[in-house]
Each structure stands twice: as structure tokens, then as C-alpha cells.
Write an enzyme that holds these catalytic residues in place. Sequence first.
Site, mmCIF file in Angstrom:
data_model
loop_
_atom_site.group_PDB
_atom_site.id
_atom_site.type_symbol
_atom_site.label_atom_id
_atom_site.label_comp_id
_atom_site.label_asym_id
_atom_site.label_seq_id
_atom_site.Cartn_x
_atom_site.Cartn_y
_atom_site.Cartn_z
ATOM 1 N N GLU A 1 -4.917 3.033 6.881
ATOM 2 C CA GLU A 1 -4.560 2.842 5.470
ATOM 3 C C GLU A 1 -5.071 4.036 4.684
ATOM 4 O O GLU A 1 -4.474 4.446 3.696
ATOM 5 C CB GLU A 1 -5.211 1.556 4.945
ATOM 6 C CG GLU A 1 -4.571 1.038 3.682
ATOM 7 C CD GLU A 1 -5.548 0.655 2.626
ATOM 8 O OE1 GLU A 1 -5.647 1.397 1.636
ATOM 9 O OE2 GLU A 1 -6.191 -0.396 2.763
ATOM 10 N N SER B 1 -10.639 -0.894 3.340
ATOM 11 C CA SER B 1 -9.963 -1.151 4.619
ATOM 12 C C SER B 1 -9.548 0.184 5.239
ATOM 13 O O SER B 1 -8.881 0.979 4.578
ATOM 14 C CB SER B 1 -8.696 -1.975 4.405
ATOM 15 O OG SER B 1 -8.989 -3.174 3.751
ATOM 16 N N ARG C 1 0.814 -1.218 0.000
ATOM 17 C CA ARG C 1 0.000 0.000 0.000
ATOM 18 C C ARG C 1 0.853 1.276 0.000
ATOM 19 O O ARG C 1 0.489 2.266 0.639
ATOM 20 C CB ARG C 1 -0.950 0.035 1.209
ATOM 21 C CG ARG C 1 -1.999 -1.055 1.251
ATOM 22 C CD ARG C 1 -2.959 -0.970 0.066
ATOM 23 N NE ARG C 1 -4.082 -1.872 0.227
ATOM 24 C CZ ARG C 1 -4.085 -3.140 -0.161
ATOM 25 N NH1 ARG C 1 -3.027 -3.657 -0.749
ATOM 26 N NH2 ARG C 1 -5.155 -3.887 0.001
#
Length: 338
Positions: free
Chosen positions: A334, A238, A164
Site C-alpha cells: 500500500e 498498513s 486507496r
Amino acid sequence: MQFLDHISLKNYNTFGVKVKARYFVSISAYEEIEDVVKNFDPGENRHFILGGGSNLLFTRDFNGWILHSNIKGYHVVEETDDEVLIKAGSGENWSDFVDFTVQKGWGGLENLSLIPGTVGAAPVQNIGAYGVEQKDAFESLEACNLISGQRCYFNKLECDFDYRSSIFKGGEAGKWLILNVTYRLKKKPDLHLDYAPLQKYFEKTPPEKITVRAVSEAVKAIRRAKLPDPEKLGNAGSFFKNPIIREERFHHLQQRFPDIPFYRLPNGWIKIPAGWLIEQTGWKGKRKGDAGVYERQALVIVNYGKATGPEILNLAKAIQKDVLKKFDIQLEPEVLIL
Ligand code: EPU
């Protein structure tokens, strides 16, 4: 180029929170950026490059410039008997782009079907799902430096992709507007079916029927069953990253919590599903006002209607506090919090 001021960003963030931007500039072609670069000093005018708004949480009005790419179009740059290089404009919708490649039968992006957001945002946070990350099919991208106006190509190595993340989220954050991204796709694809729910989905399917299209359909069905559709229920996927800890620390945790799920990574690192940690603290399906933890996937925070950015952030902080107390693990968001 479209230049607006004092505009609502409600339709530009998938959490659907109501905030305003002082200035909003939408760019449809590289040539238009010249004007932006001339008039704009990133040091002085706070700015943010907005993709599909599917991985961020606005907690207040944005008192600066929002730059938004509306650069469209895809075209094949190179094609052989085995491979296709396809270039897509950064303002294209990611999921539509993946559908286009899947319909052609070209392999590489099928596991990334139905991810909300734009093509330009995909490399920034190296989107990933069901055992594949965009870096696996990534070839290069072209970006424009917002200070010099210089146009540059970045290859895979230069993007420094990680879980990520990429340089566009790290050291180079805010400096480049991504113009287009090129992916290398395969005509004889290697399908990635390791992820347990995909294996289960295809348990009874004869191997010759497991095609790029079939995998994309499977991924869509799995996503629809687990993840809320942002068109219907505000969310940013998420909310936290899955924490990665050292093996020694993991063994201590495993002694206290023998059922803890985990994935082994190279070099003695262990990734733990944050969704499990959150579920264990009792937050799954709970809500605080209009901000809640999704009932089918504890890693997703949802906006049931009128939740504000600070309300969503407060819920996230309460979750972090409980996970820290129970597991001594600090969950990291995130989503980008602005
Ligand atoms: N789990 C629970 N309870 C929950 C949710 C998950 O116990 O409420 C445990 C289960 O053991 C499950 C495991 O967590 O087997 C993994 O759950 P899941 O397969 O749903 O994946 P995830 O780790 O929660 C990650 C990505 C998702 C991606 C899926 C599938 C991150 C932060 N998230 O989620 O990406 O779709 O894997 O590959 O890495 C996103 O980035 O926004 C996103 C949705």
C-alpha cells in the site's frame, strides 16, 4: 518558496529512514509555482511530490526534485442550515484539519481522525478508515499542472477514486501539485458506526450521546490501541493493501482455512484482511534487525530505530513470499516504494 539542496529526508518520512534529496522545494502559495514550472522539466529532472511522507518507503537517496506543499489555511466557502463547504490548503496537517471540523460539530471526516499525513495527500490515495473514505465527503480539489502551470479544478468523478487510489496515483501521477481540497460536511450528520470495534465501543452509550465528537474520540482510542504512533515508532500505517479476490477463489480458500475473515464487496468480490494472512504465517511481532512486524497489528511494519529502507523492504518481501506460499495470494504494497 524555500529551495534547498542535499537535505536529509529523515523528518519527512514517518518510517524515519535516513536518506537525502538532491533538491527540495517547499511551496507556500500558488504564485510560487510559476518559478518552479519555468525552471523545471519533469521529463528530465526526476521529481516527486511529497505530502506528509506517511505512506512511503525511501530505499535510496532521491537524486531529483522533491516538491513539498506548505500551502496553509482553511476557510468556509459556502454554508447553509444543513451543510458546510470547507476548503483547506494542501500543506495542512490532516489530523488537525479533521479536529477543527469535529470541534465545529460538522460531520463527514470524524472516522478519519488521527490519520497521519497532509490534506493534499488525502485524495491522492483516497485515505480510509472505520468504514469511511475521504471520497465520501470530498467535493473538489484544485491542482496546478507542473508542465503548463495551468490551474484546474477536479470533481469527485474526475478524481476516479477507488480503494486507496485516484488518478493522482494512476495515470496522472506526478503531473499535478494539489493546491487545496474542498469537503462537503453535514450539520446533521449521518454517523458511520458499522465497523465492529466502533459498535463495541458504543455498546452501552445511549444513542443521543453518539455525536461527531464522540465518534472522533472513539476512533482515536481504537487507533491508539492498535496502531503505533509514528512519532514514537517509525511506520507508514498498513504496509500492504487488503487483497480482493473473486468469490470462486475465496470458496477454495475457505475450504482450506474455515476461520478466514472476509468482507463481501459488490459484484462477487471478496476482501480479505492482509493482517490475518500475515498473522497466520507467524510474522506478527517478529523482527529482522530493526525492521519488525508490529505486535498489535500484523499489517504494520515498524522501524525500531536504525532500519534502512532496503532492510524494511526485505522484511516486506519475506512476508509476501510466506503469504504467497501458504495462501497463493500476492500481497501488494500500500505504501509507495521509492
Ligand atoms: N487481523 C488479524 N491480525 C492482525 C490484524 C488484523 O487477524 O494482526 C484481522 C482481524 O480479523 C481484524 C481484521 O484483520 O478484524 C481487520 O483488521 P483492522 O480492523 O485492524 O483493519 P485492517 O483491514 O488491517 C484497514 C486499513 C487501515 C484502517 C483500518 C480500519 C487497509 C490496507 N488498511 O486495516 O488503514 O485504519 O482498516 O478501517 O485498508 C492505512 O491505510 O494505513 C490504515 C491503517
